[in-house]
Design an enzyme around this catalytic site. Structure first.
Site, PDB file in Angstrom:
ATOM      1  CG  ASP A 220       0.758   0.330   9.185  1.00  0.00           C
ATOM      2  OD1 ASP A 220      -0.417   0.733   9.135  1.00  0.00           O
ATOM      3  OD2 ASP A 220       1.667   0.921   9.798  1.00  0.00           O
ATOM      4  CG  ASP A 221       3.907  -2.683   6.098  1.00  0.00           C
ATOM      5  OD1 ASP A 221       3.950  -1.451   5.953  1.00  0.00           O
ATOM      6  OD2 ASP A 221       4.587  -3.301   6.939  1.00  0.00           O
TER       7      ASP A 221
ATOM      8  CG  HIS B 295       2.309   2.644   5.106  1.00  0.00           C
ATOM      9  ND1 HIS B 295       2.544   3.437   6.210  1.00  0.00           N
ATOM     10  CD2 HIS B 295       3.024   1.499   5.317  1.00  0.00           C
ATOM     11  CE1 HIS B 295       3.337   2.799   7.053  1.00  0.00           C
ATOM     12  NE2 HIS B 295       3.658   1.618   6.518  1.00  0.00           N
TER      13      HIS B 295
ATOM     14  CG  HIS C 223       7.625   0.655   3.825  1.00  0.00           C
ATOM     15  ND1 HIS C 223       8.578   0.581   4.802  1.00  0.00           N
ATOM     16  CD2 HIS C 223       6.449   0.475   4.455  1.00  0.00           C
ATOM     17  CE1 HIS C 223       8.008   0.344   5.977  1.00  0.00           C
ATOM     18  NE2 HIS C 223       6.698   0.283   5.791  1.00  0.00           N
TER      19      HIS C 223
ATOM     20  CG  HIS D 218       2.233  -4.904  10.554  1.00  0.00           C
ATOM     21  ND1 HIS D 218       2.447  -4.792  11.918  1.00  0.00           N
ATOM     22  CD2 HIS D 218       2.945  -3.891   9.974  1.00  0.00           C
ATOM     23  CE1 HIS D 218       3.248  -3.762  12.158  1.00  0.00           C
ATOM     24  NE2 HIS D 218       3.564  -3.202  10.994  1.00  0.00           N
TER      25      HIS D 218
END
Length: 729
Positions: free
Chosen positions: A98-99, A149, A153, A250
């Site tokens: 993620d991210d 995603h 955010h 991550h």
């Protein structure tokens, strides 16, 4: 020459005879400024802070979430009204990251995956995908899947449908621009296991499914964000009893060194236990989540990536510009504070003199074009002079009776010379040809002198090396806000500068409002030139190159009528800025010449270019980055830095006012001046650059005067019968 001047005046009028409006001239510079601001705002937006994925939300009810979702797998499909979920079969692992993408850690993750022949799913944010599109393309090219995603955010449980749509579309746009695909996979920020779904997140999941997306949460959390060590990350990521799992990791959001190290151990360890590492659709045996994009949608994505890249590059250039202006501001202020103090101490010390007192009569030239409102005050102020003078008013084709006003005054030592309109340089040269004395004082037709001005102005000619003297021009109409701002500029930006340039022996400009020249020096350089629109700067530079000293006489005060509207100020400064650029270009060969010309070229021209052209052009970056910092952070540091620069300027301004023995009250408006005035000067300089680069020719524009500036109150008129009172024409 006369016909050309008439054409110039005509060119400044619209077809209906009215003056052209300033906004038309502002259009191109304003478009450039808006474009730069837009790029900076775009950069700030895509660089906005992304919060970590481990934020803990307050508990909420789950009454509306179907049991089969809560008890189901991590892949949730609500497309076309479905309410289904899927699990992975045993010994199937899908690693999800993620991210990202992150320029430091994502390549390392990809390298480890490639080394161990493993695939994964990367849930990328739009901000990061926009900034690092090459990494998204690498993910797709190496067989990994990417998913949405969101763009920046947010927690979608607390957002409107309109905001959700925007987050999805912008995230998709970034992925399309980076890799030429669309994806049907989505992971909401701050998501957890399926059994954590509640009444706030479930409606969002249903809505996103209606948009054609499959929601992917996880059922195994490595908790790598805790940075609890490689062994702990591996323990958390390992499913029990050979079960399949979607593992959360991550590749961005901080230092992911432990994640990379854990991955390098985890992959071969689990492969030895019979696990396969596939992307999601491979693990489910489903069609790829990626769809090729072509046509207009692809062009939009590519355009977005281009704009973000351009914003980064432009912002990088602006940051360099900010560093340059910061260095220039400090350098200039240090020089001004030190050298202006040296100048003041030198000329104010007891017993100082330039040489033998200068007592012989001088010729005062007053070029005038339509100065009917001002000319009487100007001439009467000269009649109060404490030094013997002759006054020559050169009427440059005025249509308002300027010459008749002067002649009607009947003053014995004043002559009027008439000529067809030919411009200020020609008028001054005509006056020089009619002058009787060896020292020539020049002033504008809207300026008044104090009784001591001429005497103080000519004393430096006691030094035979001095060829020209700059006086102390002051704003007389300082009651308005715009007048007060110009007053600050004159005292600080001009007179403090002139002290500095005097010490450095490279003063760039004798002000047209109050200056004096040795006649022989003027004749040696060919008199006043009309090659530029800043004839005062042009002649001053020519004096330096010819080896003459140019000095500043602080006590030779003259009061001038400054522009009283933004339009008039714009016209004046536009001409000054463009004329200064012309003068610098005209005298550019001084850079490579020897002797006095070379000294001026290698000292004076760089300083003038830096302080009068480059610094004002870059100065608004201080305010631009103030806005940027307030919007995108770091807010406190930005405010402190901006007020720090303002404090330095305020100290210099206060020092300048004290040197000029001026009250400090006008400095109250200085913060507002720094914000608004800088922007005007920026646009003026920007348009001057554009005019110069495009080969345009700027026209002379006559400023409207009110004639409100008078000599010192109650100053007696002193008639000095130096001349016999003739008029010439």
């Amino acid at each position: 020459m006369a016909s050309r001047s008439r054409r110039r005046r005509a060119a400044n009028k619209a077809p209906d005879g009215s003056r052209r409006r300033v906004p038309m001239r502002l259009l191109l510079p304003m478009l450039v400024l808006v474009a730069l601001m837009a790029m900076l705002m775009l950069r700030g937006y895509v660089h906005s802070e992304i919060l970590a994925d481990h934020r803990i939300q307050p508990e909420a009810a789950a009454d509306r979430v179907p049991e089969k979702i809560i008890d189901g797998g991590p892949v949730i499909d609500t497309r076309s009204g479905r309410t289904t979920s899927l699990r992975l079969s045993d010994h199937r692992l899908v690693l999800t990251f993620d991210d990202g993408p992150d320029p430091t850690w994502t390549p390392k993750v990809l390298d480890v995956l490639k080394e161990h022949h493993a695939h994964a799913v990367f849930f990328v944010t739009g901000t990061m995908a926009s900034r690092y599109p090459d990494l998204v393309k690498r993910m797709v090219d190496e067989g990994h899947e990417v998913g949405l995603h969101t763009f920046n955010h947010p927690d979608l449980s607390f957002q409107s449908k309109k905001r959700i749509d925007w987050e999805l579309s912008q995230n998709q746009l970034a992925i399309t621009g980076a890799a030429g695909i669309r994806t049907s996979l989505f992971r909401p920020p701050y998501s957890s296991f399926a059994d954590a779904m509640d009444d706030k997140s479930w409606p969002v999941t249903e809505y996103i499914g209606s948009k054609g997306y499959i929601t992917v949460v996880n059922n195994t959390d490595s908790k790598d964000w805790q940075k609890s060590g490689v062994d702990e990350i591996i323990r958390n990521a390992t499913p029990k009893d050979g079960k399949g799992a979607i593992v959360l990791m991550h590749d961005s959001g901080g230092d992911r060194r432990q994640t990379v190290q854990a991955l390098d151990t985890f992959l071969p360890m689990m492969q030895e236990q019979g696990y396969e590492f596939d992307n999601l659709t491979e693990a489910l045996g489903a069609p790829s989540a990626h769809t090729k994009v072509a046509g207009l949608d692809l062009l939009k994505g590519k355009a977005w990536i281009f704009l973000v890249s351009a914003a980064d590059n432009i912002t990088g250039g602006l940051v360099v510009g900010l560093a340059v202006i910061g260095a220039l501001v400090i350098f200039r202020f240090v020089l001004m504070l030190l050298l202006s103090g040296v100048h003041a101490r030198r000329v104010r010390r007891r017993g100082f003199s330039w040489g033998p007192p200068v007592t012989e009569p001088v010729s005062v030239l007053v070029p005038a074009y339509n100065e009917a409102k001002c000319i009487e005050n100007t001439v009467r102020s000269l009649m109060a002079s404490e030094h013997p003078i002759e006054v020559i008013v050169i009427d440059d084709g005025s249509s308002d009776g300027t010459a008749r006003i002067v002649e009607a005054m009947g003053l014995p030592n004043v002559r009027v010379v008439r000529q067809l309109n030919a411009g200020k340089p020609a008028a001054l040269n005509r006056g020089l040809a009619n002058a009787r004395y060896d020292i020539i004082v020049m002033m504008d037709g809207d300026t008044v002198f104090e009784p001591s001005t001429v005497r103080e102005l000519v004393q430096p000619f006691g030094d035979p090396k001095v060829g020209a003297v700059a006086g102390n021009a002051k704003v007389g109409n300082r009651d308005s806000l715009i007048g007060a701002w110009q007053h600050i500029e004159y005292v600080m930006g001009f007179n403090l500068d002139r002290r500095m340039y005097d010490i450095l022996r490279c003063m760039p400009t004798i002000p047209g409002a109050v200056g004096a020249f040795r006649r022989s020096a003027l004749e040696r350089v060919g008199g006043m030139s009309d090659d530029t629109l800043a004839e005062d700067t042009d002649i001053t530079m020519a004096m330096h190159r010819d080896g003459w000293r140019v000095v500043y006489a602080e006590k030779a005060r003259a009061w001038t009528e400054a522009p009283e509207s933004v339009q008039q100020l714009w016209s004046q400064r536009y001409r000054w800025s463009y004329g200064t650029m012309q003068a610098i270009w005209k005298h550019r060969r001084a850079l490579i010449e020897g002797g006095p010309s070379g000294r001026f070229g290698r000292v004076g021209l760089p300083l003038v270019s830096l302080f009068m052209v480059v610094a004002p052009l870059l100065a608004p970056l201080i305010d631009v980055f103030l806005v940027y910092g307030l919007m995108f952070g770091p807010t406190e540091k930005t405010i402190v830095a901006w007020f720090g620069v303002l404090a330095v300027q305020a100290v210099c301004a206060a020092y300048a006012f004290l040197l000029d023995r001026e009250p400090l009250t006008p400095l109250i408006s200085m913060p507002l001046q720094q914000i608004l005035y800088r922007q005007l000067m920026y646009v003026v300089l920007l348009q001057s650059w554009i005019t110069a680069l495009t080969g345009g020719r700027l026209r002379w524009q006559k400023l409207r005067r009110k004639g409100t500036i008078t000599a010192a109150p109650n100053a007696p008129v002193q008639h000095r019968p130096v001349m016999d009172g003739r008029s010439a024409g």
